[in-house]
Design an enzyme around this catalytic site. Structure first.
Site, PDB file in Angstrom:
ATOM      1  N   HIS A 218      -9.571  38.485  18.192  1.00  0.00           N
ATOM      2  CA  HIS A 218      -8.942  39.364  19.177  1.00  0.00           C
ATOM      3  C   HIS A 218      -9.507  40.781  19.181  1.00  0.00           C
ATOM      4  CE1 HIS A 218      -6.301  35.970  19.613  1.00  0.00           C
ATOM      5  NE2 HIS A 218      -5.625  36.564  20.573  1.00  0.00           N
TER       6      HIS A 218
ATOM      7  N   GLU B 205      -6.925  29.605  21.875  1.00  0.00           N
ATOM      8  CA  GLU B 205      -5.950  29.883  20.806  1.00  0.00           C
ATOM      9  C   GLU B 205      -5.795  28.668  19.879  1.00  0.00           C
ATOM     10  OE1 GLU B 205      -5.073  32.903  20.495  1.00  0.00           O
ATOM     11  OE2 GLU B 205      -5.158  33.770  22.519  1.00  0.00           O
TER      12      GLU B 205
ATOM     13  N   LYS C 247       1.114  27.743  14.047  1.00  0.00           N
ATOM     14  CA  LYS C 247       1.764  29.019  14.400  1.00  0.00           C
ATOM     15  C   LYS C 247       3.122  29.140  13.699  1.00  0.00           C
ATOM     16  CE  LYS C 247       2.570  32.766  17.101  1.00  0.00           C
ATOM     17  NZ  LYS C 247       2.312  33.509  18.297  1.00  0.00           N
TER      18      LYS C 247
ATOM     19  N   HIS D 149     -10.894  41.775  22.578  1.00  0.00           N
ATOM     20  CA  HIS D 149     -10.195  42.812  23.338  1.00  0.00           C
ATOM     21  C   HIS D 149     -11.163  43.920  23.759  1.00  0.00           C
ATOM     22  CE1 HIS D 149      -6.673  44.700  24.937  1.00  0.00           C
ATOM     23  NE2 HIS D 149      -6.993  45.833  24.343  1.00  0.00           N
TER      24      HIS D 149
ATOM     25  N   ARG E 247      22.200  45.411  25.171  1.00  0.00           N
ATOM     26  CA  ARG E 247      21.816  45.423  23.740  1.00  0.00           C
ATOM     27  C   ARG E 247      21.488  44.035  23.192  1.00  0.00           C
ATOM     28  NH1 ARG E 247      25.791  49.398  23.808  1.00  0.00           N
ATOM     29  NH2 ARG E 247      24.869  51.466  23.576  1.00  0.00           N
TER      30      ARG E 247
ATOM     31  N   ASN F 154      -4.758  37.113  14.657  1.00  0.00           N
ATOM     32  CA  ASN F 154      -5.583  37.987  15.508  1.00  0.00           C
ATOM     33  C   ASN F 154      -7.071  37.673  15.412  1.00  0.00           C
ATOM     34  OD1 ASN F 154      -3.540  39.674  16.664  1.00  0.00           O
ATOM     35  ND2 ASN F 154      -3.227  40.503  14.612  1.00  0.00           N
TER      36      ASN F 154
ATOM     37  N   GLU G 261       4.828  40.558  10.974  1.00  0.00           N
ATOM     38  CA  GLU G 261       3.397  40.860  10.831  1.00  0.00           C
ATOM     39  C   GLU G 261       3.113  41.934   9.779  1.00  0.00           C
ATOM     40  OE1 GLU G 261       1.339  40.539  14.554  1.00  0.00           O
ATOM     41  OE2 GLU G 261      -0.356  41.651  13.787  1.00  0.00           O
TER      42      GLU G 261
ATOM     43  N   HIS H  88      -8.446  36.189  29.090  1.00  0.00           N
ATOM     44  CA  HIS H  88      -8.141  36.483  27.691  1.00  0.00           C
ATOM     45  C   HIS H  88      -8.764  35.414  26.778  1.00  0.00           C
ATOM     46  CE1 HIS H  88      -6.048  38.030  24.246  1.00  0.00           C
ATOM     47  NE2 HIS H  88      -5.465  36.871  24.032  1.00  0.00           N
TER      48      HIS H  88
ATOM     49  N   ARG I 104       0.558  37.082   9.042  1.00  0.00           N
ATOM     50  CA  ARG I 104       0.585  36.884  10.502  1.00  0.00           C
ATOM     51  C   ARG I 104      -0.618  37.543  11.184  1.00  0.00           C
ATOM     52  NH1 ARG I 104       5.864  36.997  14.540  1.00  0.00           N
ATOM     53  NH2 ARG I 104       4.675  36.634  16.445  1.00  0.00           N
TER      54      ARG I 104
ATOM     55  N   LYS J 297       7.828  37.442  19.418  1.00  0.00           N
ATOM     56  CA  LYS J 297       7.314  38.707  19.976  1.00  0.00           C
ATOM     57  C   LYS J 297       7.566  38.722  21.481  1.00  0.00           C
ATOM     58  CE  LYS J 297       3.409  39.992  17.006  1.00  0.00           C
ATOM     59  NZ  LYS J 297       1.939  40.161  17.001  1.00  0.00           N
TER      60      LYS J 297
HETATM   61  N1  NAD Z   1       4.401  36.955  22.605  1.00  0.00           N
HETATM   62  C1  NAD Z   1       3.313  36.519  22.042  1.00  0.00           C
HETATM   63  O1  NAD Z   1       3.287  36.220  20.841  1.00  0.00           O
HETATM   64  C2  NAD Z   1       2.079  36.341  22.867  1.00  0.00           C
HETATM   65  C3  NAD Z   1       0.968  35.659  22.338  1.00  0.00           C
HETATM   66  C4  NAD Z   1      -0.136  35.454  23.160  1.00  0.00           C
HETATM   67  C5  NAD Z   1      -0.125  35.927  24.470  1.00  0.00           C
HETATM   68  N2  NAD Z   1       0.964  36.590  24.941  1.00  0.00           N
HETATM   69  C6  NAD Z   1       1.011  37.078  26.319  1.00  0.00           C
HETATM   70  O2  NAD Z   1       0.921  35.944  27.167  1.00  0.00           O
HETATM   71  C7  NAD Z   1       0.439  36.371  28.432  1.00  0.00           C
HETATM   72  C8  NAD Z   1      -0.523  35.334  28.959  1.00  0.00           C
HETATM   73  O3  NAD Z   1       0.172  34.122  29.119  1.00  0.00           O
HETATM   74  P1  NAD Z   1      -0.435  32.882  29.910  1.00  0.00           P
HETATM   75  O4  NAD Z   1      -1.835  32.684  29.509  1.00  0.00           O
HETATM   76  O5  NAD Z   1       0.522  31.774  29.765  1.00  0.00           O
HETATM   77  O6  NAD Z   1      -0.507  33.419  31.413  1.00  0.00           O
HETATM   78  P2  NAD Z   1       0.552  33.475  32.603  1.00  0.00           P
HETATM   79  O7  NAD Z   1       1.942  33.509  32.127  1.00  0.00           O
HETATM   80  O8  NAD Z   1       0.104  34.543  33.523  1.00  0.00           O
HETATM   81  O9  NAD Z   1       0.324  32.069  33.321  1.00  0.00           O
HETATM   82  C9  NAD Z   1      -0.924  31.793  33.888  1.00  0.00           C
HETATM   83  C10 NAD Z   1      -0.795  31.258  35.312  1.00  0.00           C
HETATM   84  O10 NAD Z   1      -0.396  29.899  35.287  1.00  0.00           O
HETATM   85  C11 NAD Z   1       0.679  29.685  36.184  1.00  0.00           C
HETATM   86  N3  NAD Z   1       1.451  28.585  35.614  1.00  0.00           N
HETATM   87  C12 NAD Z   1       2.277  28.619  34.549  1.00  0.00           C
HETATM   88  N4  NAD Z   1       2.698  27.393  34.249  1.00  0.00           N
HETATM   89  C13 NAD Z   1       2.125  26.556  35.135  1.00  0.00           C
HETATM   90  C14 NAD Z   1       2.167  25.160  35.318  1.00  0.00           C
HETATM   91  N5  NAD Z   1       2.831  24.359  34.491  1.00  0.00           N
HETATM   92  N6  NAD Z   1       1.440  24.631  36.354  1.00  0.00           N
HETATM   93  C15 NAD Z   1       0.716  25.419  37.165  1.00  0.00           C
HETATM   94  N7  NAD Z   1       0.624  26.761  37.035  1.00  0.00           N
HETATM   95  C16 NAD Z   1       1.333  27.301  36.022  1.00  0.00           C
HETATM   96  C17 NAD Z   1       1.388  31.008  36.231  1.00  0.00           C
HETATM   97  O11 NAD Z   1       2.150  31.127  37.394  1.00  0.00           O
HETATM   98  C18 NAD Z   1       0.219  31.980  36.169  1.00  0.00           C
HETATM   99  O12 NAD Z   1      -0.333  32.149  37.449  1.00  0.00           O
HETATM  100  C19 NAD Z   1      -0.142  37.756  28.232  1.00  0.00           C
HETATM  101  O13 NAD Z   1       0.711  38.703  28.814  1.00  0.00           O
HETATM  102  C20 NAD Z   1      -0.149  37.938  26.724  1.00  0.00           C
HETATM  103  O14 NAD Z   1       0.034  39.272  26.329  1.00  0.00           O
HETATM  104  C21 NAD Z   1       2.055  36.798  24.170  1.00  0.00           C
END
Ligand code: NAD
Length: 361
Positions: free
Chosen positions: A248, A185, A227, A252, A121, A245, A237, A265, A241, A143
């Site tokens: 997006h 972003e 942010k 998307h 929990r 988007n 949101e 993305h 907030r 999030k």
């Molecule tokens: N929670 C939120 O508010 C929010 C906002 C935007 C995106 N997201 C989510 O984030 C995700 C995308 O995240 P991302 O773009 O960071 O991708 P990711 O986490 O897949 O990382 C991208 C790649 O980089 C590698 N990597 C990470 N750090 C590294 C480093 N320092 N050096 C070398 N390689 C490294 C990872 O292993 C991976 O292969 C999606 O699932 C999306 O839905 C969430």
């Protein structure tokens, strides 16, 4: 440390974002949080553990540290992975006093954060973002989620971390295509809320591409500030907030049309920003010269500003599934000049079609 900064996020449980800290110093900070137990569960990926795990572990010597390595990829943000994390955590003796450390990009942050939100929990977690996208965006705002076959991020929660621990130096190992996702972003943040940041990005395009440390530090810090300011006003949101988007809805639809193959993305968001800017121009919210500035900035980072051989009608149709839509009406975020944005609920299909047509070649 001279460059250390701390920004507080207002939330149901407020938390600090530390910027310019070192991975090695996380342990020392955690020692000051007296209610924590002695066990730390680090959830990460093999490549990150290999590159940066040792530095983190160095500072955690006074804790019992267990590490779970999750394979790469968006597909790991799944209920199956959540289930296997749960089995592994039980095997490792994780209890309610254990702290989860999410060491990674957005995939790890979302997955480990969601795991922390539901395990027994809810146990505490710290975000240690290692991608540019995670540092400027996903680690902030609380999030957390996993995907479901019926939709991306469909199962999730608002679950603030104990803290966000941002070490800029980890970004040195990030491949350029991942940097681009974070830059998209960052441009978005500048466009919706910070005209000075937009001008800063324009002025320092070359240094950004050359990964000049001081410029990156300033870029990340200013992007984080946008942010933090927005999520602090609207944790769940219900209003402002939604501005985050921008780009997006269009992006998307394009990612979906391409079945998430051959488009990242960030590239989708960049194209989406240009389409939204085109629509905003048609409404008189933004000038042609401002749209050109946006296009040029995105282009300079190698981001997408046009697409080929797509059907505008099909893309419009795909936008019907957008989560922001209300009562069958498409809800879009549009820039208002540079440095401001608005939520628009009365866009008709003709306007959206012509926005698509402007970016399709
Ligand atoms: N929670 C939120 O508010 C929010 C906002 C935007 C995106 N997201 C989510 O984030 C995700 C995308 O995240 P991302 O773009 O960071 O991708 P990711 O986490 O897949 O990382 C991208 C790649 O980089 C590698 N990597 C990470 N750090 C590294 C480093 N320092 N050096 C070398 N390689 C490294 C990872 O292993 C991976 O292969 C999606 O699932 C999306 O839905 C969430």
């Amino acid at each position: 440390m001279a460059n250390l900064q701390k920004i507080e996020v207002a939330a149901s449980r407020p938390y600090p974002v530390f910027l310019g800290v070192r991975l090695e110093d996380l342990g020392e900070y955690l020692q000051t949080r007296q209610t924590l137990g002695s066990q730390i569960l680090v959830i990460t990926q093999p490549v990150i553990a290999e590159l940066h795990g040792e530095r983190l572990a160095e500072g955690l010597k006074d804790f019992k540290v267990d590490i779970i390595n999750v394979p790469e990829g968006e597909g790991e943000k799944s209920l199956d992975r959540l289930s296997s994390l749960t089995s592994e955590a039980v095997r490792l003796g994780v209890d309610r006093s254990t702290l989860v450390v999410a060491l990674g990009g957005g995939v790890i942050g979302d997955l480990a954060g969601f795991f922390a939100s539901v395990f027994m929990r809810g146990i505490r977690f710290v975000q240690v973002p290692t991608t540019l996208l995670a540092q400027v965006d996903s680690s902030i705002g609380g999030k957390v989620a996993v995907n479901h076959p019926a939709g991306k991020n469909l199962l999730g929660a608002f679950y603030p971390p104990l803290a966000v621990w941002t070490d800029f130096s980890v970004l040195a190992s990030l491949p350029w295509n991942e940097v681009q996702n974070g830059l998209a972003e960052t441009v978005k943040h500048a466009l919706i809320a910070d005209a000075d940041l937009f001008a800063f990005l324009e002025q320092h395009q070359e240094q950004i591409k050359e990964r000049e440390q001081g410029i990156w530090r300033e870029m990340v810090t200013r992007s984080v500030a946008v942010k933090v300011k927005i999520v602090s006003q609207d944790e769940r949101e219900a209003g402002i907030r939604a501005l985050l988007n921008l780009g997006h809805s269009f992006g998307h639809a394009l990612e979906t049309e391409m079945e998430f193959q051959g488009i990242s993305h960030g590239q989708g968001v960049a194209l989406g920003i240009v389409a939204a800017a085109g629509l905003a121009q048609a409404r008189g919210f933004i000038t042609e010269a401002e749209v050109e500035r946006i296009v040029q900035l995105l282009k300079s980072f190698g981001l997408k500003t046009e697409v080929y051989d797509k059907s505008a009608a099909n893309l419009l149709h795909l936008m019907e599934a957008d989560k922001k839509n209300q009562g069958g009406r498409k809800v879009l975020i549009l820039p208002k000049g540079i440095g401001q944005a608005v939520v628009v609920k009365d866009c008709n299909d003709e306007e959206i079609l012509s926005a698509w047509e402007k970016v399709i070649r």
